[in-house]
Write a protein that holds these residues in place. Sequence first.
Motif, PDB file in Angstrom:
ATOM      1  N   LEU A 198     -25.294  29.232 -12.543  1.00  0.00           N
ATOM      2  CA  LEU A 198     -26.825  30.455 -12.517  1.00  0.00           C
ATOM      3  C   LEU A 198     -26.971  30.048 -11.370  1.00  0.00           C
ATOM      4  CD1 LEU A 198     -29.177  29.090 -15.583  1.00  0.00           C
ATOM      5  CD2 LEU A 198     -27.342  31.442 -14.825  1.00  0.00           C
ATOM      6  N   TRP A 199     -26.729  29.390 -10.493  1.00  0.00           N
ATOM      7  CA  TRP A 199     -27.666  28.376  -9.032  1.00  0.00           C
ATOM      8  C   TRP A 199     -27.370  29.893  -7.811  1.00  0.00           C
ATOM      9  CZ3 TRP A 199     -30.402  24.557  -7.115  1.00  0.00           C
ATOM     10  CH2 TRP A 199     -30.485  24.401  -6.015  1.00  0.00           C
ATOM     11  N   ASP A 200     -28.021  30.426  -7.252  1.00  0.00           N
ATOM     12  CA  ASP A 200     -28.089  31.097  -6.467  1.00  0.00           C
ATOM     13  C   ASP A 200     -28.363  32.647  -7.558  1.00  0.00           C
ATOM     14  OD1 ASP A 200     -28.425  31.003  -4.157  1.00  0.00           O
ATOM     15  OD2 ASP A 200     -26.228  30.131  -3.631  1.00  0.00           O
ATOM     16  N   THR A 201     -28.414  32.645  -8.445  1.00  0.00           N
ATOM     17  CA  THR A 201     -28.652  33.819  -9.398  1.00  0.00           C
ATOM     18  C   THR A 201     -29.951  34.646 -10.051  1.00  0.00           C
ATOM     19  OG1 THR A 201     -28.466  33.448 -11.391  1.00  0.00           O
ATOM     20  CG2 THR A 201     -26.392  33.655 -11.001  1.00  0.00           C
ATOM     21  N   ASP A 202     -30.546  33.810  -9.239  1.00  0.00           N
ATOM     22  CA  ASP A 202     -32.232  34.398  -9.900  1.00  0.00           C
ATOM     23  C   ASP A 202     -32.539  34.781 -10.599  1.00  0.00           C
ATOM     24  OD1 ASP A 202     -34.707  34.882  -9.046  1.00  0.00           O
ATOM     25  OD2 ASP A 202     -34.632  36.088  -7.882  1.00  0.00           O
ATOM     26  N   ALA A 203     -31.849  34.862 -11.925  1.00  0.00           N
ATOM     27  CA  ALA A 203     -31.418  35.199 -13.065  1.00  0.00           C
ATOM     28  C   ALA A 203     -33.181  35.054 -13.625  1.00  0.00           C
ATOM     29  CB  ALA A 203     -31.085  34.691 -14.496  1.00  0.00           C
ATOM     30  N   VAL A 204     -33.184  36.281 -14.542  1.00  0.00           N
ATOM     31  CA  VAL A 204     -35.125  36.494 -15.009  1.00  0.00           C
ATOM     32  C   VAL A 204     -34.723  36.777 -16.322  1.00  0.00           C
ATOM     33  CG1 VAL A 204     -36.512  38.022 -15.492  1.00  0.00           C
ATOM     34  CG2 VAL A 204     -35.261  36.983 -13.033  1.00  0.00           C
ATOM     35  N   SER A 205     -35.673  36.194 -18.213  1.00  0.00           N
ATOM     36  CA  SER A 205     -35.488  36.667 -19.101  1.00  0.00           C
ATOM     37  C   SER A 205     -36.619  36.933 -18.926  1.00  0.00           C
ATOM     38  CB  SER A 205     -34.684  35.237 -19.666  1.00  0.00           C
ATOM     39  OG  SER A 205     -32.926  35.248 -19.158  1.00  0.00           O
ATOM     40  N   PHE A 206     -36.725  37.798 -20.277  1.00  0.00           N
ATOM     41  CA  PHE A 206     -38.232  38.726 -20.601  1.00  0.00           C
ATOM     42  C   PHE A 206     -38.830  38.721 -19.856  1.00  0.00           C
ATOM     43  CE2 PHE A 206     -35.895  35.345 -23.675  1.00  0.00           C
ATOM     44  CZ  PHE A 206     -34.963  36.233 -24.463  1.00  0.00           C
ATOM     45  N   GLY A 207     -38.855  38.296 -18.435  1.00  0.00           N
ATOM     46  CA  GLY A 207     -39.586  38.591 -17.476  1.00  0.00           C
ATOM     47  C   GLY A 207     -40.847  37.740 -16.879  1.00  0.00           C
ATOM     48  N   VAL A 208     -40.067  37.097 -18.053  1.00  0.00           N
ATOM     49  CA  VAL A 208     -42.112  35.206 -17.624  1.00  0.00           C
ATOM     50  C   VAL A 208     -40.641  34.259 -17.608  1.00  0.00           C
ATOM     51  CG1 VAL A 208     -43.470  36.354 -19.203  1.00  0.00           C
ATOM     52  CG2 VAL A 208     -41.414  34.987 -20.616  1.00  0.00           C
ATOM     53  N   VAL A 209     -39.303  33.886 -17.694  1.00  0.00           N
ATOM     54  CA  VAL A 209     -37.994  32.700 -17.592  1.00  0.00           C
ATOM     55  C   VAL A 209     -37.928  33.388 -16.336  1.00  0.00           C
ATOM     56  CG1 VAL A 209     -37.173  31.018 -18.735  1.00  0.00           C
ATOM     57  CG2 VAL A 209     -39.041  32.015 -19.395  1.00  0.00           C
ATOM     58  N   ARG A 210     -37.705  32.232 -15.471  1.00  0.00           N
ATOM     59  CA  ARG A 210     -37.299  32.954 -14.174  1.00  0.00           C
ATOM     60  C   ARG A 210     -36.410  31.541 -13.268  1.00  0.00           C
ATOM     61  NH1 ARG A 210     -39.249  33.643  -8.289  1.00  0.00           N
ATOM     62  NH2 ARG A 210     -37.289  34.271  -5.998  1.00  0.00           N
ATOM     63  N   ALA A 211     -35.114  31.395 -13.096  1.00  0.00           N
ATOM     64  CA  ALA A 211     -33.556  30.713 -13.512  1.00  0.00           C
ATOM     65  C   ALA A 211     -33.479  31.459 -11.475  1.00  0.00           C
ATOM     66  CB  ALA A 211     -32.799  30.729 -13.965  1.00  0.00           C
ATOM     67  N   ASP A 212     -35.216  30.849 -10.599  1.00  0.00           N
ATOM     68  CA  ASP A 212     -33.974  30.682  -9.193  1.00  0.00           C
ATOM     69  C   ASP A 212     -33.870  29.748  -9.182  1.00  0.00           C
ATOM     70  OD1 ASP A 212     -36.700  29.159  -9.832  1.00  0.00           O
ATOM     71  OD2 ASP A 212     -38.348  30.538  -9.105  1.00  0.00           O
ATOM     72  N   ASN A 213     -33.665  28.779  -7.736  1.00  0.00           N
ATOM     73  CA  ASN A 213     -33.048  28.062  -6.938  1.00  0.00           C
ATOM     74  C   ASN A 213     -33.670  26.829  -7.338  1.00  0.00           C
ATOM     75  OD1 ASN A 213     -30.501  29.167  -6.516  1.00  0.00           O
ATOM     76  ND2 ASN A 213     -30.633  28.824  -4.598  1.00  0.00           N
ATOM     77  N   PHE A 214     -35.066  27.329  -7.101  1.00  0.00           N
ATOM     78  CA  PHE A 214     -35.963  26.233  -7.613  1.00  0.00           C
ATOM     79  C   PHE A 214     -35.879  25.464  -8.539  1.00  0.00           C
ATOM     80  CE2 PHE A 214     -40.263  24.394  -8.790  1.00  0.00           C
ATOM     81  CZ  PHE A 214     -40.422  23.976  -8.091  1.00  0.00           C
ATOM     82  N   ALA A 215     -35.929  26.395 -10.178  1.00  0.00           N
ATOM     83  CA  ALA A 215     -36.374  25.872 -11.339  1.00  0.00           C
ATOM     84  C   ALA A 215     -34.873  25.217 -11.727  1.00  0.00           C
ATOM     85  CB  ALA A 215     -36.106  27.240 -12.194  1.00  0.00           C
ATOM     86  N   LEU A 216     -33.748  25.538 -11.299  1.00  0.00           N
ATOM     87  CA  LEU A 216     -32.333  24.999 -11.342  1.00  0.00           C
ATOM     88  C   LEU A 216     -32.296  23.704 -10.298  1.00  0.00           C
ATOM     89  CD1 LEU A 216     -29.901  28.336 -10.674  1.00  0.00           C
ATOM     90  CD2 LEU A 216     -30.688  27.276 -12.767  1.00  0.00           C
ATOM     91  N   PHE A 217     -32.651  22.716  -9.719  1.00  0.00           N
ATOM     92  CA  PHE A 217     -32.836  21.654  -8.801  1.00  0.00           C
ATOM     93  C   PHE A 217     -33.588  20.984  -9.779  1.00  0.00           C
ATOM     94  CE2 PHE A 217     -33.681  18.565  -6.396  1.00  0.00           C
ATOM     95  CZ  PHE A 217     -33.458  18.494  -5.353  1.00  0.00           C
ATOM     96  N   VAL A 218     -34.837  21.909 -10.352  1.00  0.00           N
ATOM     97  CA  VAL A 218     -34.862  21.102 -11.852  1.00  0.00           C
ATOM     98  C   VAL A 218     -34.674  19.821 -12.374  1.00  0.00           C
ATOM     99  CG1 VAL A 218     -37.906  20.406 -13.079  1.00  0.00           C
ATOM    100  CG2 VAL A 218     -37.735  21.778 -10.358  1.00  0.00           C
ATOM    101  N   THR A 268     -32.879  31.185 -19.735  1.00  0.00           N
ATOM    102  CA  THR A 268     -32.507  30.031 -20.920  1.00  0.00           C
ATOM    103  C   THR A 268     -31.677  29.890 -20.871  1.00  0.00           C
ATOM    104  OG1 THR A 268     -32.248  32.547 -22.937  1.00  0.00           O
ATOM    105  CG2 THR A 268     -34.627  31.973 -21.340  1.00  0.00           C
ATOM    106  N   ILE A 269     -30.464  30.200 -20.903  1.00  0.00           N
ATOM    107  CA  ILE A 269     -28.964  29.367 -21.021  1.00  0.00           C
ATOM    108  C   ILE A 269     -29.161  27.818 -21.016  1.00  0.00           C
ATOM    109  CG2 ILE A 269     -26.472  28.729 -20.906  1.00  0.00           C
ATOM    110  CD1 ILE A 269     -26.183  31.926 -20.359  1.00  0.00           C
ATOM    111  N   PRO A 270     -29.548  26.945 -20.293  1.00  0.00           N
ATOM    112  CA  PRO A 270     -29.713  25.627 -20.229  1.00  0.00           C
ATOM    113  C   PRO A 270     -30.669  25.124 -21.353  1.00  0.00           C
ATOM    114  CG  PRO A 270     -29.724  26.249 -17.826  1.00  0.00           C
ATOM    115  CD  PRO A 270     -29.814  27.624 -18.255  1.00  0.00           C
ATOM    116  N   MET A 271     -32.051  25.500 -21.175  1.00  0.00           N
ATOM    117  CA  MET A 271     -32.552  25.291 -22.537  1.00  0.00           C
ATOM    118  C   MET A 271     -32.211  25.225 -23.422  1.00  0.00           C
ATOM    119  SD  MET A 271     -36.461  27.542 -20.872  1.00  0.00           S
ATOM    120  CE  MET A 271     -35.516  27.567 -19.109  1.00  0.00           C
ATOM    121  N   LEU A 272     -31.684  26.303 -23.848  1.00  0.00           N
ATOM    122  CA  LEU A 272     -31.001  26.867 -24.938  1.00  0.00           C
ATOM    123  C   LEU A 272     -30.096  25.876 -24.851  1.00  0.00           C
ATOM    124  CD1 LEU A 272     -30.457  31.045 -25.410  1.00  0.00           C
ATOM    125  CD2 LEU A 272     -32.216  29.275 -26.291  1.00  0.00           C
ATOM    126  N   ILE A 273     -29.037  25.454 -24.847  1.00  0.00           N
ATOM    127  CA  ILE A 273     -28.289  25.009 -24.821  1.00  0.00           C
ATOM    128  C   ILE A 273     -29.307  23.126 -25.356  1.00  0.00           C
ATOM    129  CG2 ILE A 273     -25.989  22.935 -23.943  1.00  0.00           C
ATOM    130  CD1 ILE A 273     -25.774  25.512 -22.235  1.00  0.00           C
TER     131      ILE A 273
END
Length: 475
Positions: free
Chosen positions: A53-73, A7-12
């Motif tokens: 965050l690229w390639d980390t596939d971080a997940v927050s709260f089980g419902v927000v996933r920073a996979d590379n697809f979301a990061l590209f968007v 959630t770091i990008p959206m929190l910023i």
Amino acid sequence: MNGFAATIPMLIVVLSAIAAMLAEAIRHPGERMYLAGFGLIGLTGALVASCFLWDTDAVSFGVVRADNFALFVNVILCIIGILTMVFSNDVVERENLPAGEYYALTLFAIAGMMLMAAAVDLLVIFLALEVLSLAVYVLTALRRNSAQSAEAAFKYFLLGAFSSAFFLYGIAFAFAISGSTRLDAVATAMASGPTGTLALLSIGLLTVGFCFKVSAIPFHMWTPDAYEGAPTVVTAFMSTAVKAAAFAAFARVFLSTLQPLQGHWMPVLSGIAALTMIGGSVLGVLQSNIKRMLAYSSIAHAGYLMLGIVSANAAGKAAILFYLLAYAVANLGALGIVALLGTEERQHDQLRDFAGLWRSRPGLAGLMTVFLLSLGGFPPTAGFIGKWYIFNAAVQEGHFALAIIGVLTSVVSVFFYLRVVVMMYMTDEAVAAPRPRISAPSMIALTLAVAATFYLGVLPTRVLDYALQSIQTIF
């Protein structure tokens, strides 16, 4: 990696929106303050965080996933946001828009869009959709003394409320099938169970919700009025950012979660894509207002993007992200020029307003030409490569009729893009109307947008590879 990382990008971005609101609150009447700077800092920070965050596939709260697809968007949204902030600095004061509200709402909308692209739960997608929608409804009505803006926002809000209801009912039926709103649980239930009425109802209602947000025909009625009534800089923002976020969630849900039922939704989406391409291109020819013309152009481009979803192969999936980036840069550039030439008294959005622009502002006319040629799909611009890969993906899967419709409607759309070019270069200005001065940062931003348009058109391979790698992470 768990915790808050995803959630770091959206929190910023949210923090920068709050900073803009606080700055507006403590600003003395008449005091000049560079509020766009908060947005630029926040969006640059979100861009850097997305790269880390690229390639980390971080997940927050089980419902927000920073996979590379979301990061590209996220990267696409940050580029749109940064260009919007730069253009807005010239426009907001000149059009007498409330600066604090404008910048805060724009940033909150971008945070909602980022959440929409990263959500792996249907309810979170719905909440993100509402966050961005509420902000954009208010932005549409930001010219408080304009009846046209109020009417546009009311239509957008009313139809948006209906589409939200359809989307929510679709989620309810998905929950009834799977006992969960998580995308992976819904996918498992759809794949293992027999195709029942509830599953088809869920798919149908979710399709209506997504098609409204991407302005697909017959759910496009709000688009021309909202685009024409909103301040032009808001039109530029919502025509690109909202579409990018909506297609991100559309692709994640249909190409991953609902992929087992592809045989059921593909014919429906194919028909909608064909209608959208034909309707957007044909109705665009009839417009004399640039904002309405680009609204119908936006509808036609939604049809091309839906070809990528219908094709559902590797080429189509990568082409969706590439096309979103190419379209965002060109459309934001074109509408940015319209916004920069407008004032509160004269919007500069009629076709005749561009007569003789080549003589008075040759640089702007040249930049506008490149953006319009890219939207029309001329080589060597990004628009040509985007359409090439989309149509190629459709042909690979045997959708020859859709590919032919796409090519023919692209030819039709060239007519209304070139009409603006002819007006700028070959028509004399009837009465020399004053045009405002364009600031150096705005000219630099437009030049960078043109450079990106040519870069994506001449050397697209690296970005396409990133797009393909990123969209593969959602499967």
